[in-house]
Motif scaffolding. Structure first.
Motif, PDB file in Angstrom:
ATOM      1  N   GLY A 122      28.352  18.255  53.355  1.00 39.44           N
ATOM      2  CA  GLY A 122      29.529  18.342  52.496  1.00 39.44           C
ATOM      3  C   GLY A 122      30.750  17.710  53.136  1.00 39.44           C
ATOM      4  O   GLY A 122      31.538  17.033  52.473  1.00 39.44           O
ATOM      5  N   LEU A 123      30.894  17.907  54.438  1.00 36.68           N
ATOM      6  CA  LEU A 123      31.998  17.274  55.165  1.00 36.68           C
ATOM      7  C   LEU A 123      31.852  15.759  55.166  1.00 36.68           C
ATOM      8  O   LEU A 123      32.841  15.033  55.012  1.00 36.68           O
ATOM      9  N   LEU A 124      30.628  15.288  55.309  1.00 35.44           N
ATOM     10  CA  LEU A 124      30.381  13.847  55.222  1.00 35.44           C
ATOM     11  C   LEU A 124      30.782  13.320  53.845  1.00 35.44           C
ATOM     12  O   LEU A 124      31.399  12.257  53.731  1.00 35.44           O
ATOM     13  N   GLY A 125      30.465  14.078  52.796  1.00 34.60           N
ATOM     14  CA  GLY A 125      30.888  13.699  51.448  1.00 34.60           C
ATOM     15  C   GLY A 125      32.404  13.707  51.299  1.00 34.60           C
ATOM     16  O   GLY A 125      32.985  12.869  50.609  1.00 34.60           O
ATOM     17  N   THR A 126      33.063  14.652  51.968  1.00 36.45           N
ATOM     18  CA  THR A 126      34.524  14.703  51.944  1.00 36.45           C
ATOM     19  C   THR A 126      35.121  13.458  52.575  1.00 36.45           C
ATOM     20  O   THR A 126      36.042  12.834  52.033  1.00 36.45           O
ATOM     21  N   VAL A 127      34.587  13.092  53.718  1.00 34.04           N
ATOM     22  CA  VAL A 127      35.107  11.911  54.421  1.00 34.04           C
ATOM     23  C   VAL A 127      34.875  10.653  53.587  1.00 34.04           C
ATOM     24  O   VAL A 127      35.790   9.824  53.441  1.00 34.04           O
ATOM     25  N   THR A 128      33.680  10.495  53.018  1.00 30.42           N
ATOM     26  CA  THR A 128      33.420   9.294  52.221  1.00 30.42           C
ATOM     27  C   THR A 128      34.275   9.289  50.950  1.00 30.42           C
ATOM     28  O   THR A 128      34.737   8.229  50.522  1.00 30.42           O
ATOM     29  N   GLY A 129      34.508  10.450  50.361  1.00 30.59           N
ATOM     30  CA  GLY A 129      35.389  10.523  49.183  1.00 30.59           C
ATOM     31  C   GLY A 129      36.811  10.137  49.522  1.00 30.59           C
ATOM     32  O   GLY A 129      37.483   9.430  48.758  1.00 30.59           O
ATOM     33  N   MET A 130      37.300  10.585  50.662  1.00 34.30           N
ATOM     34  CA  MET A 130      38.654  10.228  51.065  1.00 34.30           C
ATOM     35  C   MET A 130      38.747   8.742  51.412  1.00 34.30           C
ATOM     36  O   MET A 130      39.781   8.103  51.174  1.00 34.30           O
ATOM     37  N   LEU A 131      37.674   8.189  51.967  1.00 33.04           N
ATOM     38  CA  LEU A 131      37.663   6.747  52.214  1.00 33.04           C
ATOM     39  C   LEU A 131      37.744   5.966  50.904  1.00 33.04           C
ATOM     40  O   LEU A 131      38.388   4.911  50.840  1.00 33.04           O
ATOM     41  N   GLU A 132      37.098   6.493  49.844  1.00 32.62           N
ATOM     42  CA  GLU A 132      37.219   5.875  48.524  1.00 32.62           C
ATOM     43  C   GLU A 132      38.668   5.907  48.049  1.00 32.62           C
ATOM     44  O   GLU A 132      39.150   4.944  47.436  1.00 32.62           O
ATOM     45  N   VAL A 133      39.354   7.011  48.309  1.00 35.50           N
ATOM     46  CA  VAL A 133      40.767   7.116  47.925  1.00 35.50           C
ATOM     47  C   VAL A 133      41.580   6.047  48.642  1.00 35.50           C
ATOM     48  O   VAL A 133      42.369   5.326  48.024  1.00 35.50           O
ATOM     49  N   PHE A 134      41.372   5.931  49.937  1.00 40.70           N
ATOM     50  CA  PHE A 134      42.139   4.956  50.712  1.00 40.70           C
ATOM     51  C   PHE A 134      41.788   3.532  50.319  1.00 40.70           C
ATOM     52  O   PHE A 134      42.663   2.665  50.270  1.00 40.70           O
ATOM     53  N   ASP A 135      40.518   3.258  50.035  1.00 40.13           N
ATOM     54  CA  ASP A 135      40.123   1.927  49.571  1.00 40.13           C
ATOM     55  C   ASP A 135      40.785   1.600  48.240  1.00 40.13           C
ATOM     56  O   ASP A 135      41.266   0.484  48.031  1.00 40.13           O
ATOM     57  N   GLY A 136      40.794   2.582  47.338  1.00 38.68           N
ATOM     58  CA  GLY A 136      41.433   2.361  46.041  1.00 38.68           C
ATOM     59  C   GLY A 136      42.922   2.110  46.167  1.00 38.68           C
ATOM     60  O   GLY A 136      43.489   1.269  45.462  1.00 38.68           O
ATOM     61  N   MET A 137      43.566   2.828  47.082  1.00 41.42           N
ATOM     62  CA  MET A 137      44.989   2.621  47.304  1.00 41.42           C
ATOM     63  C   MET A 137      45.245   1.251  47.914  1.00 41.42           C
ATOM     64  O   MET A 137      46.219   0.578  47.569  1.00 41.42           O
ATOM     65  N   MET A 138      44.348   0.814  48.798  1.00 36.17           N
ATOM     66  CA  MET A 138      44.528  -0.489  49.433  1.00 36.17           C
ATOM     67  C   MET A 138      44.335  -1.607  48.405  1.00 36.17           C
ATOM     68  O   MET A 138      45.103  -2.570  48.387  1.00 36.17           O
ATOM     69  N   ILE A 139      43.336  -1.474  47.544  1.00 34.99           N
ATOM     70  CA  ILE A 139      43.064  -2.518  46.549  1.00 34.99           C
ATOM     71  C   ILE A 139      44.187  -2.611  45.531  1.00 34.99           C
ATOM     72  O   ILE A 139      44.647  -3.704  45.195  1.00 34.99           O
ATOM     73  N   SER A 140      44.642  -1.451  45.042  1.00 36.05           N
ATOM     74  CA  SER A 140      45.688  -1.486  44.017  1.00 36.05           C
ATOM     75  C   SER A 140      47.075  -1.705  44.623  1.00 36.05           C
ATOM     76  O   SER A 140      47.999  -2.086  43.913  1.00 36.05           O
ATOM     77  N   GLY A 141      47.231  -1.413  45.884  1.00 39.49           N
ATOM     78  CA  GLY A 141      48.518  -1.603  46.548  1.00 39.49           C
ATOM     79  C   GLY A 141      49.486  -0.468  46.298  1.00 39.49           C
ATOM     80  O   GLY A 141      50.635  -0.534  46.711  1.00 39.49           O
ATOM     81  N   SER A 142      49.022   0.578  45.629  1.00 32.90           N
ATOM     82  CA  SER A 142      49.890   1.733  45.388  1.00 32.90           C
ATOM     83  C   SER A 142      49.029   2.984  45.323  1.00 32.90           C
ATOM     84  O   SER A 142      47.808   2.919  45.299  1.00 32.90           O
ATOM     85  N   ALA A 143      49.693   4.117  45.241  1.00 36.88           N
ATOM     86  CA  ALA A 143      49.001   5.402  45.156  1.00 36.88           C
ATOM     87  C   ALA A 143      48.791   5.762  43.691  1.00 36.88           C
ATOM     88  O   ALA A 143      49.487   6.598  43.133  1.00 36.88           O
ATOM     89  N   ASP A 144      47.827   5.101  43.059  1.00 37.95           N
ATOM     90  CA  ASP A 144      47.501   5.345  41.654  1.00 37.95           C
ATOM     91  C   ASP A 144      46.805   6.708  41.537  1.00 37.95           C
ATOM     92  O   ASP A 144      45.800   6.958  42.202  1.00 37.95           O
ATOM     93  N   ALA A 145      47.324   7.567  40.690  1.00 37.29           N
ATOM     94  CA  ALA A 145      46.790   8.925  40.554  1.00 37.29           C
ATOM     95  C   ALA A 145      45.335   8.920  40.082  1.00 37.29           C
ATOM     96  O   ALA A 145      44.519   9.727  40.541  1.00 37.29           O
ATOM     97  N   ARG A 146      44.974   8.021  39.198  1.00 36.69           N
ATOM     98  CA  ARG A 146      43.609   7.963  38.671  1.00 36.69           C
ATOM     99  C   ARG A 146      42.612   7.603  39.786  1.00 36.69           C
ATOM    100  O   ARG A 146      41.562   8.205  39.913  1.00 36.69           O
ATOM    101  N   THR A 147      42.955   6.626  40.590  1.00 35.12           N
ATOM    102  CA  THR A 147      42.093   6.212  41.693  1.00 35.12           C
ATOM    103  C   THR A 147      41.979   7.318  42.725  1.00 35.12           C
ATOM    104  O   THR A 147      40.888   7.595  43.247  1.00 35.12           O
ATOM    105  N   MET A 148      43.096   7.965  43.020  1.00 33.83           N
ATOM    106  CA  MET A 148      43.071   9.054  43.991  1.00 33.83           C
ATOM    107  C   MET A 148      42.250  10.233  43.480  1.00 33.83           C
ATOM    108  O   MET A 148      41.473  10.822  44.231  1.00 33.83           O
TER     109      MET A 148
END
Length: 177
Positions: free
Chosen positions: A106-132
């Motif tokens: 579950g912790l591994l899933g947490t880390v990978t989920g948070m990495l998805e958040v950071f990747d989405g923020m990097m791609i969009s260039g902002s903290a989009d609520a939907r991506t987060m």
């Protein structure tokens, strides 16, 4: 007829949706849960169906002996008690491993989920609520699933360990000198 089929398949579609929402780690958590619950069911069956007959057979074996006081009789008694304990405790080490693996997955899933958040923020260039929200939901579902599996297993593991101790003492007392 189609409505009945949909009703019967609803649990499978719910699990499939949960796996899709929880990320790639959830099938591993479910596999861990399957192994853990198989071991729990096996131990329950052993303690309720197999162990009473095994205990009675070993007790009869001890009572059939003429000598209960010699050094060799005491060694045989210790061997019988040890034999009962090993039989009761045999799959518990594997159960002790599966219980803490689930929250770690579950912790591994947490880390990978948070990495998805950071990747989405990097791609969009902002903290989009939907991506987060998408990445955070992956993280929380994986964490929750791992904790649910682990907590449910901890209850049974502690019960089985206590029963092994209690039954070992009881069987030792049953074999009087």
């Amino acid at each position: 007829m189609h409505a009945v089929l949909d009703l019967l398949l609803r649990p499978f579609s719910s699990v499939s949706a949960l796996i899709g929402a929880g990320g790639w780690v959830l099938p591993w958590i479910f596999a861990t849960a399957l192994i853990m619950w198989t071991l729990i069911a096996e131990r329950w069956w052993y303690f309720h169906r197999i162990f009473p007959a095994q205990r009675a057979a070993l007790h009869a074996q001890w009572r059939a002996r003429d000598d209960h006081r010699s050094w060799s009789a005491r060694q045989i008694r210790a061997m019988l008690v040890s034999q009962v304990r090993v039989a009761m405790d045999a799959p518990l080490p594997l159960l002790r491993v599966t219980v803490p693996i689930a929250p770690l997955l579950g912790l591994l899933g947490t880390v990978t989920g948070m990495l998805e958040v950071f990747d989405g923020m990097m791609i969009s260039g902002s903290a989009d609520a939907r991506t987060m929200a998408y990445g955070v939901s992956h993280a929380m579902i994986a964490t929750l699933s791992g904790l649910v599996v682990s907590v449910s297993g901890m209850f049974f593991l502690s019960r089985f360990q206590a029963r092994v101790e209690r039954e070992t003492e009881s069987f030792g007392d049953l074999l009087e000198f």
